[in-house]
Design an enzyme around this catalytic site. Structure first.
Site, short mmCIF file in Angstrom:
data_model
loop_
_atom_site.label_atom_id
_atom_site.label_comp_id
_atom_site.label_asym_id
_atom_site.label_seq_id
_atom_site.Cartn_x
_atom_site.Cartn_y
_atom_site.Cartn_z
N SER A 121 0.39 -1.05 0.34
CA SER A 121 0.10 -0.24 0.05
C SER A 121 0.92 1.17 0.20
O SER A 121 1.44 1.45 -0.62
CB SER A 121 -0.89 -0.32 0.84
OG SER A 121 -1.84 0.96 1.62
N ASP A 126 -8.83 -6.03 -5.07
CA ASP A 126 -8.42 -4.72 -4.62
C ASP A 126 -8.88 -3.60 -5.68
O ASP A 126 -8.58 -3.87 -6.40
CB ASP A 126 -6.19 -5.01 -4.62
CG ASP A 126 -6.73 -3.36 -3.80
OD1 ASP A 126 -7.30 -2.40 -3.60
OD2 ASP A 126 -5.26 -3.54 -3.52
N HIS A 171 -7.98 -4.63 -0.22
CA HIS A 171 -6.42 -4.63 -0.70
C HIS A 171 -5.85 -4.78 0.62
O HIS A 171 -5.28 -5.03 0.96
CB HIS A 171 -7.05 -2.88 -0.31
CG HIS A 171 -5.98 -2.22 0.37
ND1 HIS A 171 -5.16 -2.36 -0.80
CD2 HIS A 171 -4.67 -1.21 1.16
CE1 HIS A 171 -3.81 -1.17 -0.89
NE2 HIS A 171 -3.91 -1.46 0.60
N ASP A 172 -6.90 -5.71 1.94
CA ASP A 172 -6.35 -5.59 2.93
C ASP A 172 -5.87 -6.96 2.97
O ASP A 172 -4.82 -7.76 3.81
CB ASP A 172 -7.27 -6.23 4.33
CG ASP A 172 -7.21 -4.48 5.23
OD1 ASP A 172 -6.35 -3.40 5.15
OD2 ASP A 172 -8.41 -4.24 6.09
N ARG A 212 -12.30 6.93 9.98
CA ARG A 212 -11.50 5.82 10.21
C ARG A 212 -12.57 4.66 9.29
O ARG A 212 -12.53 3.74 8.97
CB ARG A 212 -10.87 4.44 11.37
CG ARG A 212 -11.10 3.66 11.41
CD ARG A 212 -9.67 2.81 10.84
NE ARG A 212 -9.00 1.95 11.12
CZ ARG A 212 -8.11 1.11 10.24
NH1 ARG A 212 -7.47 1.80 9.16
NH2 ARG A 212 -7.81 0.44 10.29
#
Length: 377
Positions: free
Chosen positions: A150, A317, A350-351, A220
């Site tokens: 990232s 992602d 993405h994680d 967040r």
């Protein structure tokens, strides 16, 4: 096996750091951790660059915080893909962060008060330069590899462009050559959530004894949505209700996904600094190596011809999609630079770069096994 109990270290720098903005950061401190042993030839060092809300705590645990496991502990350690029996691994906390290195919560030597929003704007390139200074102090002239996912992947790419002679390999995971307009938009909405919180006080909330927690929670929640794929959210939560029946409310939680996001926001607001969030998301926005080369990524990467690359992406992602990784690969191929590319079919979004997917870890292990043989580790 874990690297076990680790102890953070600090390094003081008295020389001001010239920043890309034209400003400079006066005397500053970097927090860092190391794992494994530097060999006699000093050839087996690997720098791991952290992403937005991570830190220098890459692996292991702290004696007084046994549950605080390093954010990439599944990848870094004895016998793991980045094997600390073979490599000397370094994690550095970037300036502007809130995990030990000099940042907005530290005192501004000119005022004697917390920097707050007066902390100078920093970029990915500025971080790379501080990391290079740390390596100078550690006596490491060339890295076996720089690795990051990232925003950490952007730093790895910047290393190959700013200091190509100082690394053999660049491993860039789930990253992009710049942010899309959509990504900048997400960052701006998150920043506005923070700056419009009544407790923000122009970024000098510490002087008022408060923290803009509401803004941090919303920021967040926005960010977390972008880190997950639609499939993973559907599989984990679907339309599952919080209670047995609908309660017909516009204020309280109805669905489990709402409960999850609120929990993530609450937790984040307890440990992360609001000014740090603004600084780091802006550093993401500014990263664009092609900008100084007439918009040509190929011309930008001409500086990195002698570095060998591994670029990894994940199919679901959508924050940093595989298409963005393929842009990097094309620019490298245009320069006849050695590059391998892996596109992992993973459902996590993405994680995925933080998770223990066996195919992903197999790719990483294969590359670091090759690097270990190359540097005699």
């Amino acid at each position: 096996m874990s690297v076990g109990i680790v102890t953070p270290q600090k390094m003081q720098f008295s020389d001001p750091l010239p920043l890309r903005s034209g400003a400079s950061l006066p005397a500053y401190e970097l927090a860092y951790e190391t794992y494994g042993t530097l060999n006699a030839a000093r050839s087996n060092a690997v720098l791991v660059c952290h992403a937005l809300n991570a830190s220098h705590h890459v692996a292991g645990t702290y004696a007084d915080q046994p549950k605080n496991v390093g954010w990439w502990d599944n990848l870094v350690g004895p016998g793991k893909p980045l094997d600390t029996n073979r490599f000397f691994v370094i994690g550095v906390n970037n300036p502007g962060s809130c995990f030990g290195s000099t940042g907005p919560t530290h005192l501004n030597p000119a005022t004697g008060e917390p920097w707050g929003s007066g902390f100078p704007v920093v970029t990915v390139e500025d971080w790379v330069d501080t990391q290079a200074r740390l390596l100078d102090r550690l006596g490491i002239t060339q890295l076996a590899a720089v690795l990051g996912g990232s925003l950490g992947g952007m730093q790895a790419l910047a290393w190959s462009l700013r200091h190509p002679q100082r690394l053999r390999h660049c491993v860039a995971v789930a990253t992009a050559p710049n942010l899309s307009a959509q990504n900048i938009a997400f960052n701006e909405v998150a920043r506005r959530a923070i700056t419009t919180d009544p407790e923000f006080h122009g970024g000098h909330y510490l002087l008022h004894g408060v923290i803009p927690r509401r803004g941090l929670r919303v920021a967040r929640m926005i960010g977390h949505i972008t880190y997950l794929s639609d499939d993973s959210m559907e599989a984990k939560f679907g339309r599952e209700l919080k209670h047995a029946e609908l309660t017909y409310t516009t204020q309280d939680i109805e669905f489990q996904i709402e409960s999850y996001l609120r929990h993530q926001g609450d937790k984040f607001s307890e440990y992360f600094d609001a000014n740090t969030y603004l600084l780091i998301t802006r550093a993401l926005d500014y990263f664009d190596p092609a900008r100084g080369h007439g918009g040509s990524l190929s011309r930008a990467f001409a500086a990195a011809r002698d570095v060998r690359f591994l670029v990894v992406s994940f199919t679901t992602d959508w924050r940093f999609s595989p298409a963005r990784s393929r842009e990097i690969v094309k620019a490298l191929v245009d320069n006849k630079t050695a590059v391998s590319y892996a596109e992992i079919d993973a459902p996590h979004g993405h994680d995925a770069f933080l998770l223990e997917d066996p195919r992903y870890h197999a790719v990483m292990r294969l590359r670091f096994d090759h690097i270990a043989r190359e540097v005699g580790a």
